[in-house]
Write a protein that holds these residues in place. Structure first.
Motif, PDB file in Angstrom:
ATOM      1  N   ALA A  36      34.871  27.749  80.712  1.00 55.89           N
ATOM      2  CA  ALA A  36      36.033  27.473  81.552  1.00 55.89           C
ATOM      3  C   ALA A  36      36.888  28.720  81.729  1.00 55.89           C
ATOM      4  O   ALA A  36      37.338  29.312  80.747  1.00 55.89           O
ATOM      5  N   LEU A  37      37.097  29.115  82.969  1.00 55.34           N
ATOM      6  CA  LEU A  37      38.066  30.156  83.280  1.00 55.34           C
ATOM      7  C   LEU A  37      39.441  29.507  83.326  1.00 55.34           C
ATOM      8  O   LEU A  37      39.686  28.603  84.128  1.00 55.34           O
ATOM      9  N   LEU A  38      40.334  29.955  82.452  1.00 50.35           N
ATOM     10  CA  LEU A  38      41.698  29.443  82.394  1.00 50.35           C
ATOM     11  C   LEU A  38      42.616  30.470  83.048  1.00 50.35           C
ATOM     12  O   LEU A  38      42.817  31.562  82.513  1.00 50.35           O
ATOM     13  N   LEU A  69      35.741  29.440  76.604  1.00 52.47           N
ATOM     14  CA  LEU A  69      37.022  29.589  77.285  1.00 52.47           C
ATOM     15  C   LEU A  69      37.300  31.070  77.543  1.00 52.47           C
ATOM     16  O   LEU A  69      37.203  31.895  76.629  1.00 52.47           O
ATOM     17  N   VAL A  70      37.641  31.396  78.786  1.00 49.71           N
ATOM     18  CA  VAL A  70      38.027  32.757  79.161  1.00 49.71           C
ATOM     19  C   VAL A  70      39.394  32.687  79.838  1.00 49.71           C
ATOM     20  O   VAL A  70      39.498  32.298  81.003  1.00 49.71           O
ATOM     21  N   PRO A  71      40.478  33.038  79.126  1.00 44.94           N
ATOM     22  CA  PRO A  71      41.822  32.986  79.717  1.00 44.94           C
ATOM     23  C   PRO A  71      42.176  34.292  80.435  1.00 44.94           C
ATOM     24  O   PRO A  71      41.821  35.380  79.978  1.00 44.94           O
ATOM     25  N   VAL A  72      42.896  34.166  81.532  1.00 50.94           N
ATOM     26  CA  VAL A  72      43.421  35.320  82.247  1.00 50.94           C
ATOM     27  C   VAL A  72      44.830  34.979  82.735  1.00 50.94           C
ATOM     28  O   VAL A  72      45.103  33.841  83.113  1.00 50.94           O
ATOM     29  N   VAL A 116      42.255  25.414  85.485  1.00 54.31           N
ATOM     30  CA  VAL A 116      41.154  25.422  84.518  1.00 54.31           C
ATOM     31  C   VAL A 116      39.858  25.077  85.236  1.00 54.31           C
ATOM     32  O   VAL A 116      39.732  23.993  85.812  1.00 54.31           O
ATOM     33  N   ALA A 117      38.927  26.022  85.233  1.00 56.25           N
ATOM     34  CA  ALA A 117      37.616  25.826  85.870  1.00 56.25           C
ATOM     35  C   ALA A 117      37.772  25.357  87.309  1.00 56.25           C
ATOM     36  O   ALA A 117      37.026  24.505  87.785  1.00 56.25           O
ATOM     37  N   ALA A 239      37.266  28.846  93.275  1.00 57.00           N
ATOM     38  CA  ALA A 239      36.830  28.070  92.113  1.00 57.00           C
ATOM     39  C   ALA A 239      35.656  28.755  91.422  1.00 57.00           C
ATOM     40  O   ALA A 239      34.662  29.084  92.075  1.00 57.00           O
ATOM     41  N   PRO A 240      35.733  29.008  90.111  1.00 62.07           N
ATOM     42  CA  PRO A 240      34.642  29.708  89.416  1.00 62.07           C
ATOM     43  C   PRO A 240      33.460  28.793  89.126  1.00 62.07           C
ATOM     44  O   PRO A 240      33.630  27.619  88.804  1.00 62.07           O
ATOM     45  N   LEU A 241      32.260  29.349  89.237  1.00 66.80           N
ATOM     46  CA  LEU A 241      31.042  28.615  88.892  1.00 66.80           C
ATOM     47  C   LEU A 241      30.680  28.818  87.421  1.00 66.80           C
ATOM     48  O   LEU A 241      30.223  27.889  86.755  1.00 66.80           O
TER      49      LEU A 241
END
Length: 255
Positions: A36-38, A69-72, A116-117, A239-241
């Motif tokens: 999940a890209l946060l 989880l990848v937060p930015v 989130v995602a 939206a990230p895949l």
């Protein structure tokens, strides 16, 4: 003259990153399930944002970090005014948030705002635990060698249309003494700050993989520690895949 100017710009960009970032070869790889890209959209000019920034900083020690989880943190510029300019903010980050709205991922532009995602997440405001779903998404691998980054994505079930890789250099342990605006008199601390951001196209190789290469974006400001975040988007859709990321090699000890 144009060629000489290009080389001057390239050397100046590389100088903004620690030497270890330029020299160390590293690889980052996702599991087959979606990481999940946060995304946090925040600003030093917003009095509601420091608690969100502080919560994001707790993820530095979260066992899910870089695994699921990848937060930015994107600092937006629409809070900037004559009193205070957020040095981490750019119009491009505000535009990204507006694209989220335009694609129906977020209802409106506001800070602090979490995505989130690819989905708006308002659970933080109610103290909910972040528990993103992890559907099958395929494996994403990013290899950094000097300033060159190579990306290979093997989507689950294939992919239609055009894909692109997004690459962000993140800064940690950053702080600001705010002297004006809604946060005047406060010292703010930031982690996961997007300091460099770019993207490049991926192309199918005929064997189920999508590949591409680009240059590590230059960090516009120095930071005690850096990390890399990479994710895949369909062209024109924020939206990230799939996502991956991790700490960049630095000589100093980190959190």
């Amino acid at each position: 003259m144009r060629r000489r100017s290009m080389w001057i710009r390239l050397f100046a960009a590389a100088a903004l990153l620690p030497a270890a970032l330029v020299q160390a070869a590293q690889s980052f790889e996702s599991p087959p399930q979606q990481v999940a890209l946060l995304e946090l959209f925040t600003s030093e000019g917003c009095s509601s944002c420091p608690p969100a920034d502080a919560w994001l900083s707790t993820l530095v020690r979260d066992p899910r970090l870089w695994q699921t989880l990848v937060p930015v943190a994107f600092h937006v510029d629409y809070w900037d005014g004559p009193g205070w300019q957020d040095r981490f903010a750019t119009p491009a980050f505000s535009a990204r948030q507006r694209r989220h709205v335009g694609h129906g991922l977020v209802r409106q532009v506001y800070t602090p705002g979490f995505v989130v995602a690819g989905h708006e997440w308002r659970g933080w405001f109610g103290g909910e635990t972040l528990a993103p779903a992890a559907p099958a998404a395929g494996v994403l691998r990013a290899t950094l060698d000097g300033q060159r980054i190579d990306v290979r994505y093997t989507p689950h079930g294939g992919a239609d249309g055009a894909l692109q890789a997004r690459v962000a250099v993140l800064g940690f342990g950053l702080g600001s003494e705010v002297r004006a605006g809604e946060n005047a008199g406060r010292r703010l601390r930031h982690d996961f700050v997007v300091l460099g951001f770019d993207g490049f196209a991926l192309h199918p190789d005929g064997s189920g993989h999508w590949t591409g290469q680009g240059t590590l974006p230059a960090a516009q400001l120095p930071a005690p520690r850096h990390a890399l975040a990479v994710w895949i988007e369909r062209n024109g859709e924020p939206a990230p895949l799939q996502a991956t990321g991790g700490w960049l090699a630095l000589p100093a000890a980190g959190p």
